[in-house]
Design a protein around this motif. Structure first.
Motif, PDB file in Angstrom:
ATOM      1  N   LEU A   1      23.510 -46.669 -38.016  1.00 30.35           N
ATOM      2  CA  LEU A   1      23.637 -45.888 -39.242  1.00 30.35           C
ATOM      3  C   LEU A   1      22.326 -45.127 -39.418  1.00 30.35           C
ATOM      4  CD1 LEU A   1      25.376 -45.479 -41.943  1.00 30.35           C
ATOM      5  CD2 LEU A   1      23.727 -47.055 -42.947  1.00 30.35           C
ATOM      6  N   LYS A   2      22.390 -43.811 -39.335  1.00 25.56           N
ATOM      7  CA  LYS A   2      21.178 -43.004 -39.463  1.00 25.56           C
ATOM      8  C   LYS A   2      21.194 -42.265 -40.798  1.00 25.56           C
ATOM      9  CE  LYS A   2      18.394 -39.386 -37.296  1.00 25.56           C
ATOM     10  NZ  LYS A   2      18.265 -38.451 -36.156  1.00 25.56           N
ATOM     11  N   VAL A   3      20.127 -42.433 -41.583  1.00 30.78           N
ATOM     12  CA  VAL A   3      19.968 -41.692 -42.834  1.00 30.78           C
ATOM     13  C   VAL A   3      19.296 -40.380 -42.472  1.00 30.78           C
ATOM     14  CG1 VAL A   3      19.061 -41.709 -45.171  1.00 30.78           C
ATOM     15  CG2 VAL A   3      19.728 -43.861 -44.082  1.00 30.78           C
TER      16      VAL A   3
ATOM     17  N   ALA B   1      15.725 -40.379 -40.480  1.00 33.16           N
ATOM     18  CA  ALA B   1      15.088 -39.145 -40.025  1.00 33.16           C
ATOM     19  C   ALA B   1      13.646 -39.118 -40.515  1.00 33.16           C
ATOM     20  CB  ALA B   1      15.860 -37.935 -40.554  1.00 33.16           C
ATOM     21  N   SER B   2      12.834 -38.262 -39.909  1.00 35.33           N
ATOM     22  CA  SER B   2      11.409 -38.197 -40.258  1.00 35.33           C
ATOM     23  C   SER B   2      11.193 -37.770 -41.705  1.00 35.33           C
ATOM     24  CB  SER B   2      10.688 -37.224 -39.317  1.00 35.33           C
ATOM     25  OG  SER B   2      11.289 -35.928 -39.382  1.00 35.33           O
TER      26      SER B   2
ATOM     27  N   ASP C   1      10.227 -44.195 -45.196  1.00 37.28           N
ATOM     28  CA  ASP C   1      10.365 -45.315 -44.265  1.00 37.28           C
ATOM     29  C   ASP C   1      11.019 -46.533 -44.909  1.00 37.28           C
ATOM     30  OD1 ASP C   1       9.165 -43.781 -42.327  1.00 37.28           O
ATOM     31  OD2 ASP C   1       7.147 -44.591 -42.681  1.00 37.28           O
ATOM     32  N   ALA C   2      10.883 -46.666 -46.211  1.00 36.80           N
ATOM     33  CA  ALA C   2      11.393 -47.869 -46.882  1.00 36.80           C
ATOM     34  C   ALA C   2      12.914 -47.886 -46.979  1.00 36.80           C
ATOM     35  CB  ALA C   2      10.794 -47.967 -48.292  1.00 36.80           C
ATOM     36  N   ILE C   3      13.596 -46.759 -46.753  1.00 35.85           N
ATOM     37  CA  ILE C   3      15.039 -46.685 -46.941  1.00 35.85           C
ATOM     38  C   ILE C   3      15.786 -47.553 -45.932  1.00 35.85           C
ATOM     39  CG2 ILE C   3      17.049 -45.151 -46.921  1.00 35.85           C
ATOM     40  CD1 ILE C   3      15.179 -44.900 -49.332  1.00 35.85           C
TER      41      ILE C   3
END
Length: 440
Positions: A361-363, A416-417, A421-423
Motif C-alpha cells: 500500500l503506497k501513500v 512517496a517522498s 514519514d510518520a504516515i
C-alpha cells in the motif's frame, strides 16, 4: 438436479452457506453492498468483501456485481448435504428399482411406473454423491385408465390409511400424495431428495441421462448414457430460472488481486464511509477507531473513479488519473462546518518478489485544502480507512493463499517522498489493531 456441497464445505476459507446467503441478499436487492454488509453472516465488511471476491472468482456474479449469473443462481439454491459413497447410493437405487418392479407386477395397481431416467453424480460414477437424481414417469394403473374419479377416490382412500384426517388442499392433490408414498414409502430416504415424479425438467435442459427402467423391459443398469433427454429441444425456451447444474469447478485462484475498495462504502455511489456500517463499536475495533480519530465532524469517502471527486480537489500529482477499484484510489475527508478538505491517494499492488507475495500500500499524496491548516488535519481518520483497505487486501490474499500455492506473504506500507514519514507507521499501527480484532 441441483448443486450439492458437503456439510461445512468452504471455498477460499468462506463456508458455502455464507456465500449462498450473500448471493440471496444480492439477488433480492441487486446491490453488492447488501452482500458485504450482511451482518448476520459476516462479522465485518472485510469478511463480506472477501466472500464477494470469492463469488466473483467463481463466476457467480456479473461484471457489475449487481446480478447473479446462471451459475450464481444455481449456487444460491444449492444444498449442503452429507456425501454418500457411490456403492451405498447404488444399493439404495437398486432397492428402489426393485420396488418399481413390484409395483408394476400387480394387476390392480393404483399407479404404473413407466420410465425412469438417471442423471447427475450417480450416473457419472462420482466416488461421493450428494443425492440420486432421478426423473420418474408414472401414470394411473391400467384399471383406472378411463376412470379418473375412481382413481382419485382410491388415492384418497390409500392416503388415509397412514393419514386418517387428510383432506386434499387442491384438486388431485391426493393423487400426488399417493404416488409419492407408493414410490418412496412413508418416509423418503434423504439421498432420494433429488428424485422427482412427472416433473419433466430433464427434457428442458441439455443434461446427459440414462434410461435405467421401462415398464416394458424392466431394469437396465447398463443402459447407454444419452447426451440429452430424447425430448430435449434447444430451440424451445423454458421458464426455468434456476439452472440444473450438478457441480461447479473451483479454480486455482493463483496470485490474488487487491479487493474492490468500494466495500468500505458498501458500494454506495457516493463512496461514503460510515463507521456504524462496520458493526457495533463495542464488538468491532474498526467501528470504534473511526469515531475516535474523527476529531472534527467530517465526511469520509472512498473514490475509485475521478467522476465522484469534488471539482474542488485539484488534479494534483495525478490525483484523478487512473483510479480503479482494485488499484489506485483516493480517500477524502470533508468537515461539515467548514471548508476543510483533505485527501490521501493510495496505490495498491500485489507482486511476486523472490518467491513471496508482496502486498504493498503506497501513500502517493496527502494534503489538506485550506490555508493555515497542516496536512495532518484529517490524517488519523484517513489513515484508519487506509489501514482497513490494506487489512482487507491481506485478509483476502492470506485466505486464497491457504487454499492454493501457500506462498510466503509480506504486507508493506510505503510512502512517496512528499508524504510525511510518520504516515506509514501510523497506517501499520492501525492495521495491526484491526487485524488483531479480525483474528480474535
Amino acid at each position: 438436479m441441483s448443486i450439492t456441497f458437503p456439510r461445512k464445505f468452504a471455498i477460499g476459507g468462506v463456508p458455502v452457506t455464507n456465500i449462498k446467503e450473500g448471493l440471496k441478499s444480492l439477488c433480492r436487492t441487486s446491490d453488492p453492498g447488501s452482500f458485504v454488509g450482511l451482518r448476520s453472516v459476516f462479522p465485518t465488511l472485510i469478511h463480506g468483501s472477501h466472500a464477494l471476491e470469492i463469488a466473483s472468482l467463481l463466476g457467480l456474479l456479473d461484471d457489475e456485481r449487481s446480478e447473479l449469473t446462471s451459475t450464481g443462481r444455481a449456487v444460491a439454491h444449492s444444498r449442503s448435504v452429507v456425501k454418500t459413497e457411490l456403492t451405498k447410493a447404488r444399493a439404495v437405487l437398486d432397492q428402489l428399482l426393485e420396488r418399481f418392479e413390484a409395483i408394476n407386477g400387480e394387476s390392480d395397481r393404483l399407479i404404473s411406473i413407466n420410465r425412469v431416467y438417471l442423471y447427475g453424480s450417480v450416473m457419472r460414477g462420482d466416488p461421493l454423491v450428494g443425492d440420486i437424481d432421478l426423473e420418474i414417469e408414472a401414470s394411473r394403473g391400467p384399471a383406472y385408465a378411463n376412470d379418473l374419479q375412481g382413481y382419485l377416490r382410491d388415492c384418497l382412500s390409500f392416503v388415509r390409511r397412514f393419514a386418517p384426517n387428510y383432506v386434499p388442499p387442491v384438486y388431485m392433490a391426493e393423487s400426488d400424495k399417493a404416488m409419492d408414498h407408493l414410490v418412496f414409502g412413508q418416509r423418503r430416504a434423504p439421498i432420494l431428495k433429488g428424485a422427482v415424479i412427472n416433473v419433466r425438467n430433464l427434457s428442458t435442459i441439455p443434461a446427459p441421462c440414462q434410461l435405467i427402467y421401462t415398464i416394458q423391459n424392466g431394469i437396465d443398469r447398463n443402459a447407454p448414457i444419452l447426451t440429452t433427454h430424447p425430448d430435449y429441444d434447444p430451440a424451445i425456451e423454458t421458464s426455468h430460472e434456476i439452472p440444473r447444474l450438478a457441480s461447479i469447478e473451483v479454480p486455482n485462484f493463483g496470485i490474488p488481486e487487491p479487493v474492490d475498495a468500494r466495500f468500505l462504502s458498501k458500494f454506495h455511489r457516493s463512496g461514503r464511509v460510515l463507521a456504524h456500517d462496520f458493526g457495533s463499536p463495542t464488538s468491532n475495533l474498526l467501528a470504534w477507531l473511526l469515531p475516535v480519530h474523527e476529531r472534527q465532524s467530517s465526511t469520509l469517502k472512498v473514490h475509485v473513479s475521478s467522476e465522484t471527486l469534488d471539482p474542488a480537489f485539484p488534479k494534483r500529482g495525478g490525483l484523478t488519473d487512473d483510479l480503479s477499484p482494485k488499484g489506485t484510489i483516493v480517500l477524502t475527508a470533508e468537515a461539515h462546518r467548514s471548508e476543510l478538505r483533505s485527501f490521501m491517494k493510495l496505490e495498491r499492488t500485489v507482486n511476486m518478489i523472490d518467491g513471496a507475495l508482496t502486498l504493498d500500500l503506497k501513500v502517493c499524496d496527502l494534503a489538506t485544502l485550506q490555508r493555515r491548516r497542516t496536512d495532518e488535519a484529517h490524517t488519523n481518520s484517513l489513515a484508519v480507512v487506509a489501514a482497513a483497505i490494506h487489512v482487507a487486501d491481506r485478509f483476502h490474499a492470506v485466505a486464497l493463499n491457504k487454499a492454493g500455492d501457500n506462498y510466503p506473504i509480506e504486507a508493506t506500507v510505503t510512502t512517496a517522498s512528499s508524504v510525511p514519514d510518520a504516515i506509514g507507521p501510523l497506517i501499520q499501527q492501525f492495521g495491526s489493531k484491526i487485524s488483531g480484532s479480525l483474528d480474535s
